[in-house]
Write an enzyme that holds these catalytic residues in place. Structure first.
Site, PDB file in Angstrom:
ATOM      1  N   VAL A 127      -7.761 -12.333  -7.157  1.00 16.58           N
ATOM      2  CA  VAL A 127      -7.252 -12.488  -5.793  1.00 16.58           C
ATOM      3  C   VAL A 127      -5.992 -13.353  -5.777  1.00 16.58           C
ATOM      4  CG1 VAL A 127      -7.782 -13.237  -3.447  1.00 16.58           C
ATOM      5  CG2 VAL A 127      -9.565 -12.168  -4.830  1.00 16.58           C
ATOM      6  N   VAL A 145     -15.070 -12.041   4.461  1.00 14.28           N
ATOM      7  CA  VAL A 145     -15.954 -10.925   4.841  1.00 14.28           C
ATOM      8  C   VAL A 145     -15.111  -9.660   4.980  1.00 14.28           C
ATOM      9  CG1 VAL A 145     -17.602 -10.016   6.520  1.00 14.28           C
ATOM     10  CG2 VAL A 145     -17.464 -12.487   6.134  1.00 14.28           C
ATOM     11  N   GLU A 157     -20.378  -5.885 -11.999  1.00 15.81           N
ATOM     12  CA  GLU A 157     -20.256  -6.876 -13.057  1.00 15.81           C
ATOM     13  C   GLU A 157     -21.380  -6.727 -14.072  1.00 15.81           C
ATOM     14  OE1 GLU A 157     -19.474 -10.842 -11.552  1.00 15.81           O
ATOM     15  OE2 GLU A 157     -18.566  -9.954  -9.776  1.00 15.81           O
ATOM     16  N   LYS A 193     -22.298 -12.845   3.697  1.00 14.14           N
ATOM     17  CA  LYS A 193     -21.332 -12.317   4.672  1.00 14.14           C
ATOM     18  C   LYS A 193     -21.962 -12.159   6.052  1.00 14.14           C
ATOM     19  CE  LYS A 193     -18.503 -10.026   1.149  1.00 14.14           C
ATOM     20  NZ  LYS A 193     -18.337  -8.766   0.399  1.00 14.14           N
TER      21      LYS A 193
END
Lengths: 398, 398
Positions: B12, B127, B185, B200
């Site tokens: 990110v 979220v 993952e 979330k």
């Protein structure tokens, strides 16, 4: 306590009054103090309605009351809504509106006047009714360059097209039924000719580009010529027919259009039916996102206006940045937009070859052919279509 | 010029750097001045990457630079993200984050610290990745009482369920494939056990109620037990199976749950496939609206963080109201939630009668029965199911 006024006690206005009354406790909590409707302006009387306690026939009552900090303009039309809005902003009152005609025509100017007077002009309800789209475009998707906006922005026409598709009915019959149900007006031109959707895509394109888009510059085609035969072909192609308002980035400007379009199953707009609205926004980083909900109706629209009033109350003395300057944006000419075109002709298949490598579509309709052209520009299509006996043409989206 | 820092140069973080570089001109326009990334904090070196010009290994460089007004926290995890965020806010720097663990655990506290220091703590990316949902809930739907939120909030599990549905594959095979493709993952528990979706929906329920929801209180069930047989039944019922995070208003509180659910064609969540996410929000005035888009991925998430940075830059010295107080919300017990339940049992049809007037579903699977119960509470279902040989149970939504 923050005092507010509502100008207009029609469908949306009475809805705003109802939303605030009904959710007063939760609204006060979110504002941090009481939000009180002090005046409702309307020329009519409403005997027996509790609104009579706050009803006034005189705009001057509102403008002269310095304690009124927030005004909902839900009168509709350009005049006197424009003059009233301007005077409210100049008197230091924030204005929240659902009036798309006024926002499309004078949005940039009214935002500037608001800024000059340290108040806000908010218009979430002007596009997509209860769907939050203005604020996300203005405050959330700000790190993106908006590459494309495509939306179903008119509930009446979407209701009619859904009905035609499901029941195989013709335009005229569906219009009559929609009028009987109150979904379409007696004079339905603003909806069925695409003028309403045109103003809305003009507003969205202004926000995406940051400059003023003149809605007169947008090529607009309504749904009046869509037939049940078109739907027969659409089904063969696995498509829906929707009245799409589209705006695409082209170099430093945008190109916008409102017209019926074939929408494939893979497109999230495919499943937007009945009176629902939806807007797809594509950013150069974000990819595609979609906002879906009730695009019209008393309470959804009123909820959006009242939400803006809460926001205005939270921003007393602070200006919410809205990226929409008065400089006019010169749109790219429609002729540069590219699509595949679906064409019906009274002819035989070899005549379709003028459009290149076409894909024939057989919907079992006699004495005509239907085919999809390769991707080409509007300009190229017009050139090739000259002199041909075309029954109808619908663009294919995406 | 406004100076900013990015803490963490992982997926990110490098995306945020890329978004700002790529859209620098348009971002500067929207901020009204230049937004400059002055530092990127990471313990690693990135030889050959232009980020080296601004890379630091020392958090103190950021905290000591009074000109840095905005910090993106995209490190993930609770520590040291919590300590760093707190110190930034206390030093008068706004923080924008994608860190859902931290927001779910300490959101209310960090929002209060931000407010005390006249800065902002923004978390749109926590979220729904690139989907604007936090800001609409917080600033647009404020005139409504939120009656229900239901969402597909985890892209990995939605990809897996879509794949199982389309290809008739089993859970284990789909997981292996998703891991090979990098969608899941190596230790996939946070996704497949529903923990990610749980955090979330806790964040969304906090914003809907205005109080702190503890995610530990939310009943959470993953997708690990969903089988290809369940999908065979789902298709018979015209349903999709989705991992739904749901929160419903019950009196003065909410009841929340994460679990696989049968979703009917009429529900707009039905068509949300692959790695896409979507959130439906139902207000008491607005009705239903839906927000759809890329729920994860480097650039969509980075776009949301960078959008928050633009918002923070526009609000230097002003606090954005966020309705989320530290007082804990006691959720209603799960036992009070009501649905229809789809049940598979090794038994014959008359044993299903314990659930009342059930609807038998025949998916052609031998030596078992499948049926839908009438609407009942979770508590009632558990009572009736005691001692029965149930193979599987999936709730039906809406």
């Amino acid at each position: 306590m923050i005092k507010a006024a509502i100008m207009g006690y029609g469908t949306v206005g009475s809805g705003v009054y109802e939303v605030i009354k009904k959710n007063q406790v939760s609204i006060n909590k979110k504002v941090g103090q009481e939000l009180k409707v002090q005046y409702v302006l309307d020329l009519r009387e409403f005997p027996g309605d509790p609104v009579m306690d706050v009803l006034t026939h005189d705009f001057e009552d509102i403008i002269k009351d310095d304690e009124v900090k927030i005004v909902a303009e839900v009168m509709g039309g350009l005049h006197p809504a424009y003059e009233f809005t301007k005077r409210c902003l100049e008197a230091g009152k924030s204005v929240c509106t659902s009036n798309k005609e006024l926002v499309a025509e004078h949005g940039a100017e009214l935002i500037r006047i608001a800024k000059d007077h340290q108040v806000n002009y908010l218009f979430e309800a002007s596009v997509g009714g209860g769907i939050p789209i203005i604020r996300p475009l203005n405050s959330s998707l700000t790190a993106d360059v908006i590459v494309e906006i495509s939306g179903i922005l008119n509930g009446t026409t979407n209701y009619m097209l859904t009905k035609m598709s499901r029941e195989g009915l013709n335009y005229g019959d569906v219009l009559k039924e929609a009028q009987a149900k109150g979904y379409a007006e007696l004079h339905p031109e603003a909806d069925v000719e695409g003028w309403d959707a045109c103003r809305k895509i003009a507003i969205l394109t202004s926000l995406a580009s940051g400059n003023q888009v003149d809605f007169h510059d947008i090529y607009t085609e309504g749904i009046t010529k869509v037939t049940s035969e078109d739907f027969a072909y659409a089904k063969k192609m696995g498509c829906a027919i929707k009245l799409l308002a589209v705006s695409k980035k082209m170099g430093e400007t945008y190109c916008a259009m409102v017209a019926p379009a074939l929408v494939r199953k893979e497109n999230p707009l495919y499943m937007v039916n009945d009176v629902f609205n939806a807007v797809c926004v594509e950013g150069n980083m974000l990819g595609a996102s979609m906002f879906y909900g009730s695009g019209a109706g008393k309470l959804p629209t009123a909820s959006a206006v009242a939400g803006d009033m809460v926001d205005a109350a939270r921003h007393i003395g602070k200006v919410v940045t809205i990226f929409w300057n008065p400089e006019k944006l010169t749109l790219a000419p429609k002729e540069k937009m590219t699509h595949r075109f679906f064409v019906r002709m009274k002819s035989d298949a070899k005549d379709a070859k003028v459009f290149g490598d076409v894909e024939m579509i057989d919907a079992g309709i006699r004495r005509e052919i239907g085919f999809l052209t390769p991707v080409m520009s509007e300009g190229e299509f017009e050139e090739k279509a000259k002199g041909l006996d075309i029954i109808s043409m619908i663009r294919m989206e995406g």
